[in-house]
Write a protein that holds these residues in place. Structure first.
Motif, PDB file in Angstrom:
ATOM      1  N   MET A   1     -51.098  53.375 -29.400  1.00  0.00           N
ATOM      2  CA  MET A   1     -51.019  53.663 -27.934  1.00  0.00           C
ATOM      3  C   MET A   1     -52.341  53.595 -27.356  1.00  0.00           C
ATOM      4  SD  MET A   1     -48.658  56.791 -26.707  1.00  0.00           S
ATOM      5  CE  MET A   1     -47.489  56.361 -25.582  1.00  0.00           C
ATOM      6  N   ASP A   2     -52.703  53.144 -26.362  1.00  0.00           N
ATOM      7  CA  ASP A   2     -53.962  53.212 -25.725  1.00  0.00           C
ATOM      8  C   ASP A   2     -54.013  54.412 -24.755  1.00  0.00           C
ATOM      9  OD1 ASP A   2     -52.464  51.950 -23.618  1.00  0.00           O
ATOM     10  OD2 ASP A   2     -54.047  50.356 -23.139  1.00  0.00           O
ATOM     11  N   ILE A   3     -55.167  54.607 -23.954  1.00  0.00           N
ATOM     12  CA  ILE A   3     -55.378  55.594 -23.093  1.00  0.00           C
ATOM     13  C   ILE A   3     -54.489  55.410 -21.793  1.00  0.00           C
ATOM     14  CG2 ILE A   3     -57.570  54.742 -21.888  1.00  0.00           C
ATOM     15  CD1 ILE A   3     -56.983  58.379 -22.818  1.00  0.00           C
ATOM     16  N   LYS A   4     -54.356  54.401 -21.355  1.00  0.00           N
ATOM     17  CA  LYS A   4     -53.585  53.839 -20.021  1.00  0.00           C
ATOM     18  C   LYS A   4     -52.010  54.291 -20.351  1.00  0.00           C
ATOM     19  CE  LYS A   4     -55.974  51.159 -17.109  1.00  0.00           C
ATOM     20  NZ  LYS A   4     -56.245  51.622 -15.940  1.00  0.00           N
ATOM     21  N   GLU A   5     -51.649  54.204 -21.390  1.00  0.00           N
ATOM     22  CA  GLU A   5     -50.008  54.524 -21.678  1.00  0.00           C
ATOM     23  C   GLU A   5     -50.218  55.913 -21.614  1.00  0.00           C
ATOM     24  OE1 GLU A   5     -48.115  50.680 -24.473  1.00  0.00           O
ATOM     25  OE2 GLU A   5     -50.192  51.980 -25.410  1.00  0.00           O
ATOM     26  N   GLN A   7     -52.016  58.133 -20.120  1.00  0.00           N
ATOM     27  CA  GLN A   7     -51.945  58.702 -18.798  1.00  0.00           C
ATOM     28  C   GLN A   7     -50.605  58.474 -18.067  1.00  0.00           C
ATOM     29  OE1 GLN A   7     -55.535  56.333 -17.137  1.00  0.00           O
ATOM     30  NE2 GLN A   7     -56.821  58.285 -17.893  1.00  0.00           N
ATOM     31  N   ASN A   8     -49.905  57.128 -18.071  1.00  0.00           N
ATOM     32  CA  ASN A   8     -48.842  56.873 -17.420  1.00  0.00           C
ATOM     33  C   ASN A   8     -47.616  57.957 -17.962  1.00  0.00           C
ATOM     34  OD1 ASN A   8     -49.814  54.856 -15.901  1.00  0.00           O
ATOM     35  ND2 ASN A   8     -49.253  53.369 -17.530  1.00  0.00           N
ATOM     36  N   LEU A   9     -47.668  58.256 -19.257  1.00  0.00           N
ATOM     37  CA  LEU A   9     -46.784  59.049 -19.957  1.00  0.00           C
ATOM     38  C   LEU A   9     -46.912  60.721 -19.295  1.00  0.00           C
ATOM     39  CD1 LEU A   9     -44.549  59.561 -22.026  1.00  0.00           C
ATOM     40  CD2 LEU A   9     -46.162  60.092 -23.694  1.00  0.00           C
ATOM     41  N   VAL A  13     -44.101  62.942 -17.075  1.00  0.00           N
ATOM     42  CA  VAL A  13     -43.613  64.031 -17.478  1.00  0.00           C
ATOM     43  C   VAL A  13     -44.062  65.273 -16.504  1.00  0.00           C
ATOM     44  CG1 VAL A  13     -44.121  65.982 -19.095  1.00  0.00           C
ATOM     45  CG2 VAL A  13     -44.045  63.627 -20.024  1.00  0.00           C
ATOM     46  N   ALA A  14     -44.922  64.993 -15.673  1.00  0.00           N
ATOM     47  CA  ALA A  14     -45.358  65.771 -14.851  1.00  0.00           C
ATOM     48  C   ALA A  14     -44.136  65.579 -13.495  1.00  0.00           C
ATOM     49  CB  ALA A  14     -46.806  65.572 -14.155  1.00  0.00           C
ATOM     50  N   ILE A  32     -47.274  67.177 -24.698  1.00  0.00           N
ATOM     51  CA  ILE A  32     -47.459  67.082 -23.520  1.00  0.00           C
ATOM     52  C   ILE A  32     -47.024  68.429 -23.013  1.00  0.00           C
ATOM     53  CG2 ILE A  32     -47.512  66.325 -21.165  1.00  0.00           C
ATOM     54  CD1 ILE A  32     -47.492  63.382 -22.371  1.00  0.00           C
ATOM     55  N   LYS A  33     -47.664  69.531 -22.510  1.00  0.00           N
ATOM     56  CA  LYS A  33     -47.302  70.822 -21.788  1.00  0.00           C
ATOM     57  C   LYS A  33     -47.816  70.964 -20.451  1.00  0.00           C
ATOM     58  CE  LYS A  33     -47.378  73.301 -26.482  1.00  0.00           C
ATOM     59  NZ  LYS A  33     -48.099  74.506 -26.914  1.00  0.00           N
TER      60      LYS A  33
END
Length: 160
Positions: A1-5, A7-9, A13-14, A32-33
């Protein structure tokens, strides 16, 4: 899993309004909290380590080479004049035919070829172990009711 994925996650979630999401994959674990009061997002990223059981090596006493070799040489030379009677099977070693009967042989006893020395129980069968040599029992190397392996030394016999 790369950084872009990742960030999208986080964005997903937000937007969803979830307060906490945990994701575990083969080699990574992501938690992710989101805090509802301050609208902040925290990401915890940790690679998942596969836990292998650790094998503990047997602890051995270390002696200096000269000290360790000296006692072993006379003992080997002393035992070389004796015949070793070994276990022909795997099982439990017994020195008596039954608990209330006397021992088959004792140290110092003279034996003849064909004399029963012990029994070894294997799969509920009691196998009499007979002597293949004549001589005097010098040492019994196994305790009564102990498990024995194939070819394990049981008795030392002085053939003279």
């Amino acid at each position: 899993m790369d950084i872009k994925e990742i960030q999208n996650l986080i964005k997903f979630v937000a937007k969803s309004g979830a307060s906490e999401v945990k994701l575990e994959m083969d080699d990574i674990k992501i938690t992710i909290k989101t805090g509802s009061e301050s609208e902040t997002t925290a990401v915890q990223y940790a690679p998942v380590a596969t836990h292998m059981p650790q094998m503990h090596a047997p602890v051995a006493e270390v002696k200096p080479v000269a000290e360790a070799a000296a006692p072993a040489a006379p003992a080997a030379a002393e035992n070389s004049k004796y015949i070793t009677i070994k276990s022909p099977i795997i099982g439990t070693f017994y020195r008596k035919p039954s608990p209330e009967k006397p021992l088959f042989v004792e140290v110092g006893q003279t034996i003849s070829e064909g004399d029963v020395l012990c029994v070894i129980e294997a799969m509920k069968l009691f196998n009499e172990i007979e002597s293949e040599v004549s001589g005097k029992i010098v040492k019994i190397l196994v305790d009564d009711s102990s498990p024995v392996e194939f070819d394990q030394p049981l008795f030392l016999v002085d053939p003279s």
